[in-house]
Design an enzyme around this catalytic site. Sequence first.
Site, PDB file in Angstrom:
ATOM      1  N   ASP A  20       0.767  -1.229  -0.036  1.00 19.87           N
ATOM      2  CA  ASP A  20      -0.178  -0.262   0.177  1.00 19.87           C
ATOM      3  C   ASP A  20       0.703   1.053  -0.079  1.00 19.87           C
ATOM      4  O   ASP A  20       2.140   1.199   0.239  1.00 19.87           O
ATOM      5  CB  ASP A  20      -0.926  -0.068   1.196  1.00 19.87           C
ATOM      6  N   GLU A 168      -4.908   9.999   8.326  1.00 20.09           N
ATOM      7  CA  GLU A 168      -3.458  10.180   8.702  1.00 20.09           C
ATOM      8  C   GLU A 168      -2.895  10.799   9.986  1.00 20.09           C
ATOM      9  O   GLU A 168      -2.321  10.849  10.485  1.00 20.09           O
ATOM     10  CB  GLU A 168      -2.558  10.505   7.508  1.00 20.09           C
ATOM     11  N   CYS A 202     -11.290   3.335  -1.133  1.00 16.98           N
ATOM     12  CA  CYS A 202      -9.927   3.806  -0.896  1.00 16.98           C
ATOM     13  C   CYS A 202      -9.836   3.046   0.475  1.00 16.98           C
ATOM     14  O   CYS A 202     -10.460   3.097   1.329  1.00 16.98           O
ATOM     15  CB  CYS A 202      -9.954   5.412  -0.457  1.00 16.98           C
TER      16      CYS A 202
HETATM   17  N1  DGL Z   1      -4.376   3.570   0.046  1.00 16.05           N
HETATM   18  C1  DGL Z   1      -4.727   4.536  -0.956  1.00 16.05           C
HETATM   19  C2  DGL Z   1      -6.019   3.842  -1.554  1.00 16.05           C
HETATM   20  O1  DGL Z   1      -6.464   2.985  -1.447  1.00 16.05           O
HETATM   21  C3  DGL Z   1      -5.156   5.910  -0.650  1.00 16.05           C
HETATM   22  C4  DGL Z   1      -4.026   6.650   0.094  1.00 16.05           C
HETATM   23  C5  DGL Z   1      -3.146   7.532  -0.746  1.00 16.05           C
HETATM   24  O2  DGL Z   1      -3.722   8.392  -1.626  1.00 16.05           O
HETATM   25  O3  DGL Z   1      -2.044   7.093  -0.942  1.00 16.05           O
HETATM   26  O4  DGL Z   1      -6.386   4.614  -2.708  1.00 16.05           O
END
Ligand code: DGL
Length: 283
Positions: A20, A168, A202
Amino acid sequence: MSEPARPLETNIGAPIGVFDSGYGGLTILNRLRQALPQADFLYLGDNARAPYGTRSFDLVYEFTLQAVRNLFERGCRLVILACNTASAKALRSIQQNDLPHIDPSRRVLGVIRPTAEAVGAVSKTRRIGLLATPGTVASLSYNMELAKLHPDLSLYGHACPMWVPLVEYCESEGPGADYFVKKDIDTLFGMCPSIDTVILGCTHYPLLLSKIRQYVPDGVTLLDQGSIVAASLVDYLQRHPEIDRTISRGGKVEYLTTENSEKFATMAAVFTGRPVEATRIEL
Ligand code: DGL
């Protein structure tokens, strides 16, 4: 450049790599561990370069490929892109252009296809909402997958650029979260009031779930992407014993991050609900 990867013996199996941009994929990892408690996992968060959601196509592809190569060097034979943005912008190129050169026997899977498969069985109005990062919405990846799998569905996508920073910065329970979650959900349902199913596209968004539930209209289904991806992986491994056989089974998880390891451990505990130890690496 990555630090020298620790070679793993392929004959004793290797962990499933989970990648990720940062912490969000930990919500997917939680579900994968529940579904496959015997399997070992190696999680990599590119926290130093997150967020990916507002980055260009080329950069997300370049960063994601570096991460996949690193997990391969550490022995992983199967890597899950547990990030919608990376799945949207990098997965197809990696599968079609890079894997055949790197090692055609290894696999990289994403989160968008399984989610798009699952949504068809849920919606009655056939109107689907997508809440995701600007990158995922702009990529039209969900639109393309749904057009192939369920052409009778209409998708309404809305980008929520503030939601990842809220999580975050540990503001997911604060008044700022109420403001932005309500505003974005109102915008989505303003596009189409008969949406009955919403994809939280997301991996950070499950941490805003209590707020999201508060502001979506009654009767709307919120898809739990982690469970969908976990069920899809279990099914995939049953259909692909040659990949299943390569997975080591000690029930262990290791965490790698490109940022400070203490910082990762503190934030990761918010996502996983348990203490974690992490190792810092360079990609
Ligand atoms: N983990 C990202 C997603 O699922 C979101 C976080 C990011 O913008 O890096 O799209």
